[in-house]
Design a protein around this motif. Structure first.
Motif, PDB file in Angstrom:
ATOM      1  N   THR A   1      -7.340   0.728   6.636  1.00 44.44           N
ATOM      2  CA  THR A   1      -8.069  -0.327   5.937  1.00 44.44           C
ATOM      3  C   THR A   1      -9.205  -0.761   6.848  1.00 44.44           C
ATOM      4  N   PHE A   2     -10.372  -0.193   6.637  1.00 47.16           N
ATOM      5  CA  PHE A   2     -11.499  -0.401   7.554  1.00 47.16           C
ATOM      6  C   PHE A   2     -12.223  -1.727   7.309  1.00 47.16           C
ATOM      7  N   GLU A   3     -12.163  -2.232   6.090  1.00 47.96           N
ATOM      8  CA  GLU A   3     -12.839  -3.492   5.791  1.00 47.96           C
ATOM      9  C   GLU A   3     -11.937  -4.669   6.151  1.00 47.96           C
ATOM     10  N   GLN A   4     -12.555  -5.762   6.560  1.00 50.48           N
ATOM     11  CA  GLN A   4     -11.806  -6.948   6.946  1.00 50.48           C
ATOM     12  C   GLN A   4     -11.431  -7.787   5.732  1.00 50.48           C
ATOM     13  N   ASN A   5     -10.443  -8.692   5.974  1.00 50.81           N
ATOM     14  CA  ASN A   5      -9.961  -9.626   4.949  1.00 50.81           C
ATOM     15  C   ASN A   5      -9.328  -8.915   3.744  1.00 50.81           C
ATOM     16  N   LYS A   6      -8.787  -7.742   3.977  1.00 51.60           N
ATOM     17  CA  LYS A   6      -8.045  -7.042   2.939  1.00 51.60           C
ATOM     18  C   LYS A   6      -6.556  -7.368   3.078  1.00 51.60           C
ATOM     19  N   ARG A   7      -5.763  -6.967   2.090  1.00 51.52           N
ATOM     20  CA  ARG A   7      -4.351  -7.317   2.077  1.00 51.52           C
ATOM     21  C   ARG A   7      -3.446  -6.078   2.102  1.00 51.52           C
TER      22      ARG A   7
ATOM     23  N   ALA B   1       9.270  -5.985  -3.732  1.00 50.83           N
ATOM     24  CA  ALA B   1      10.492  -5.260  -4.086  1.00 50.83           C
ATOM     25  C   ALA B   1      11.005  -5.758  -5.424  1.00 50.83           C
ATOM     26  N   THR B   2      11.528  -4.835  -6.214  1.00 49.02           N
ATOM     27  CA  THR B   2      12.112  -5.164  -7.512  1.00 49.02           C
ATOM     28  C   THR B   2      13.448  -4.451  -7.653  1.00 49.02           C
ATOM     29  N   LYS B   3      14.341  -5.060  -8.438  1.00 45.78           N
ATOM     30  CA  LYS B   3      15.653  -4.466  -8.679  1.00 45.78           C
ATOM     31  C   LYS B   3      15.789  -4.139 -10.149  1.00 45.78           C
ATOM     32  N   ASN B   4      16.183  -2.907 -10.428  1.00 47.01           N
ATOM     33  CA  ASN B   4      16.342  -2.454 -11.807  1.00 47.01           C
ATOM     34  C   ASN B   4      17.690  -1.753 -11.922  1.00 47.01           C
ATOM     35  N   GLU B   5      18.652  -2.466 -12.501  1.00 50.15           N
ATOM     36  CA  GLU B   5      20.025  -1.970 -12.626  1.00 50.15           C
ATOM     37  C   GLU B   5      20.585  -1.620 -11.248  1.00 50.15           C
ATOM     38  N   SER B   6      20.848  -0.330 -10.994  1.00 45.64           N
ATOM     39  CA  SER B   6      21.453   0.057  -9.713  1.00 45.64           C
ATOM     40  C   SER B   6      20.414   0.480  -8.676  1.00 45.64           C
ATOM     41  N   LYS B   7      19.142   0.422  -9.006  1.00 44.68           N
ATOM     42  CA  LYS B   7      18.086   0.865  -8.099  1.00 44.68           C
ATOM     43  C   LYS B   7      17.253  -0.311  -7.607  1.00 44.68           C
ATOM     44  N   VAL B   8      16.827  -0.210  -6.359  1.00 42.29           N
ATOM     45  CA  VAL B   8      15.905  -1.178  -5.757  1.00 42.29           C
ATOM     46  C   VAL B   8      14.657  -0.409  -5.337  1.00 42.29           C
ATOM     47  N   THR B   9      13.503  -0.917  -5.726  1.00 41.56           N
ATOM     48  CA  THR B   9      12.237  -0.249  -5.423  1.00 41.56           C
ATOM     49  C   THR B   9      11.407  -1.139  -4.510  1.00 41.56           C
ATOM     50  N   LEU B  10      11.037  -0.585  -3.357  1.00 41.33           N
ATOM     51  CA  LEU B  10      10.175  -1.283  -2.397  1.00 41.33           C
ATOM     52  C   LEU B  10       8.789  -0.654  -2.449  1.00 41.33           C
ATOM     53  N   THR B  11       7.762  -1.479  -2.567  1.00 45.29           N
ATOM     54  CA  THR B  11       6.384  -0.989  -2.684  1.00 45.29           C
ATOM     55  C   THR B  11       5.537  -1.555  -1.564  1.00 45.29           C
ATOM     56  N   VAL B  12       4.813  -0.683  -0.890  1.00 42.30           N
ATOM     57  CA  VAL B  12       3.850  -1.092   0.150  1.00 42.30           C
ATOM     58  C   VAL B  12       2.470  -0.661  -0.349  1.00 42.30           C
ATOM     59  N   LYS B  13       1.654  -1.636  -0.686  1.00 41.49           N
ATOM     60  CA  LYS B  13       0.343  -1.366  -1.288  1.00 41.49           C
ATOM     61  C   LYS B  13      -0.755  -1.902  -0.377  1.00 41.49           C
ATOM     62  N   ASP B  14      -1.750  -1.061  -0.107  1.00 40.56           N
ATOM     63  CA  ASP B  14      -2.885  -1.510   0.711  1.00 40.56           C
ATOM     64  C   ASP B  14      -4.176  -1.417  -0.100  1.00 40.56           C
ATOM     65  N   GLU B  15      -5.234  -1.949   0.485  1.00 36.62           N
ATOM     66  CA  GLU B  15      -6.565  -1.920  -0.140  1.00 36.62           C
ATOM     67  C   GLU B  15      -7.523  -1.148   0.766  1.00 36.62           C
ATOM     68  N   GLY B  16      -7.010  -0.057   1.297  1.00 36.96           N
ATOM     69  CA  GLY B  16      -7.776   0.728   2.252  1.00 36.96           C
ATOM     70  C   GLY B  16      -8.633   1.796   1.607  1.00 36.96           C
ATOM     71  N   ILE B  17      -8.915   2.839   2.388  1.00 38.51           N
ATOM     72  CA  ILE B  17      -9.859   3.874   1.949  1.00 38.51           C
ATOM     73  C   ILE B  17      -9.219   4.872   0.994  1.00 38.51           C
ATOM     74  N   GLY B  18      -7.886   4.892   0.927  1.00 39.24           N
ATOM     75  CA  GLY B  18      -7.212   5.827   0.027  1.00 39.24           C
ATOM     76  C   GLY B  18      -7.118   7.230   0.600  1.00 39.24           C
ATOM     77  N   ILE B  19      -6.345   8.052  -0.063  1.00 40.54           N
ATOM     78  CA  ILE B  19      -6.128   9.437   0.369  1.00 40.54           C
ATOM     79  C   ILE B  19      -6.723  10.380  -0.664  1.00 40.54           C
ATOM     80  N   PRO B  20      -7.553  11.334  -0.251  1.00 37.25           N
ATOM     81  CA  PRO B  20      -8.106  12.299  -1.214  1.00 37.25           C
ATOM     82  C   PRO B  20      -7.001  13.079  -1.924  1.00 37.25           C
ATOM     83  N   LYS B  21      -7.246  13.442  -3.162  1.00 36.66           N
ATOM     84  CA  LYS B  21      -6.241  14.174  -3.941  1.00 36.66           C
ATOM     85  C   LYS B  21      -5.859  15.489  -3.273  1.00 36.66           C
TER      86      LYS B  21
END
Length: 325
Positions: free
Chosen positions: A237-243, A248-268
């Motif tokens: 994340t090269f730009e400042q003041n980004k998040r 995390a969310t729970k759906n029945e027997s599964k728990v999903t953890l998400t780490v989301k950034d506002e960076g440069i991204g990854i090329p396909k």
């Protein structure tokens, strides 16, 4: 050598046949038959049948016997197929499968050793940078810049942690302890361990996780995985003041953890390869600090813990890492 081995293998049959002949002659004698010609005839017929049986048996076995009495110079010599009986055919199949298993284990061991050597060489090369910076700071006149020193020490700490985890990965089962882990506590502890990295890059973390949400995992290995996700998110994340948003969310027997950034991204073109060992891609070349091992180790640990790892990204928008328990 083949004939000698054949005789050793069948001497008990010859002794047994002699016992049978003596037993038959004894029965003749006890029954009152005193004709010596009958006895001689019985002995001759028995010997002819025994020798004929052993001769035919040796004919079908001599190639196999010669093969196993001569030490092979190459593995191909040992694995030649010339069996003529079901037993020998099964033996050759067993040897073929044994060699395949052996080759698989040798290749796996060689791949692991090569990975360790390559990673260690690359890691040593990268650790020269913070050491050189620390030496320059110590050589400067005036008060020591503690913030700069702390930053380089953190880089050394993260590098040492990664090489240690890489060494432990081969004996993962001996070091694993699965228990119910409070997810928010682990995330907060990981963020606190990297707070200086957030401050230096002026990136702000956000967490949206229930206080009582727990998952079955190993706290130490899970913390290492999250550390890789968070440090990568901040580093790219090269730009400042980004998040960096961790939720995390729970759906029945599964728990999903998400780490989301506002960076440069990854090329396909790189997205499917970022979890391969030593792959740095375009983003790694931009920073010049990537070992290409962080996400690889994270993926390997996730597989061993039974967690599902998914990476989604869009260039210029950011990257989302989804970890499913």
């Amino acid at each position: 050598m083949g004939l000698k081995l054949f005789i050793k293998d069948n001497w008990s049959l010859v002794v047994f046949e002699l016992f049978i002949v003596l037993f038959i002659l004894s029965v003749y004698w006890l029954d009152g038959f005193r004709n010596i010609n009958t006895a001689i005839y019985t002995i001759i017929i028995s010997l002819i049948l025994t020798v004929s049986y052993l001769g035919v048996r040796y004919f079908f076995r001599h190639r196999y016997l010669n093969k196993i009495t001569q030490l092979p110079f190459t593995m191909e010599d040992a694995l030649q197929k010339n069996a003529k009986s079901p037993e020998h055919f099964q033996t050759e199949q067993f040897l073929q499968e044994l060699y395949r298993v052996y080759q698989h284990e040798v290749q796996a061991l060689y791949a692991t050793q090569t990975r360790h050597e390559k990673f260690l060489n690359q890691w040593i090369h990268q650790m020269k940078t913070p050491i050189a910076v620390l030496e320059l700071l110590l050589q400067e006149d005036g008060p020591l810049d503690k913030n700069s020193v702390q930053e380089e020490v953190e880089r050394l700490r993260r590098g040492l942690e990664m090489v240690l985890m890489n060494a432990r990965l081969d004996k993962f089962e001996d070091d694993m302890q699965v228990e119910q882990v409070n997810l928010k506590q682990i995330v907060n502890a990981t963020i606190n361990d990297n707070k200086r990295l957030f401050i230096t890059n002026r990136v702000f973390p956000e967490t949206h996780i229930d206080e009582d949400l727990t998952v079955a995992s190993d706290s130490k290995w899970l913390k290492f995985i999250l550390g890789q996700f968070i440090t990568n998110a901040v580093k790219y994340t090269f730009e400042q003041n980004k998040r960096i948003i961790v939720s995390a969310t729970k759906n029945e027997s599964k728990v999903t953890l998400t780490v989301k950034d506002e960076g440069i991204g990854i090329p396909k073109s790189d997205l499917t390869r970022v979890t391969k060992a030593f792959f740095t891609g375009e983003n790694g070349r931009k920073t010049g600090e990537s070992t290409g091992m962080g996400l690889y180790l994270a993926k390997e640990i996730c597989e061993k813990l039974g967690h599902e790892l998914l990476i989604e990204s869009e260039v210029g928008v950011g990257t989302t890492i989804i970890l499913t328990f």
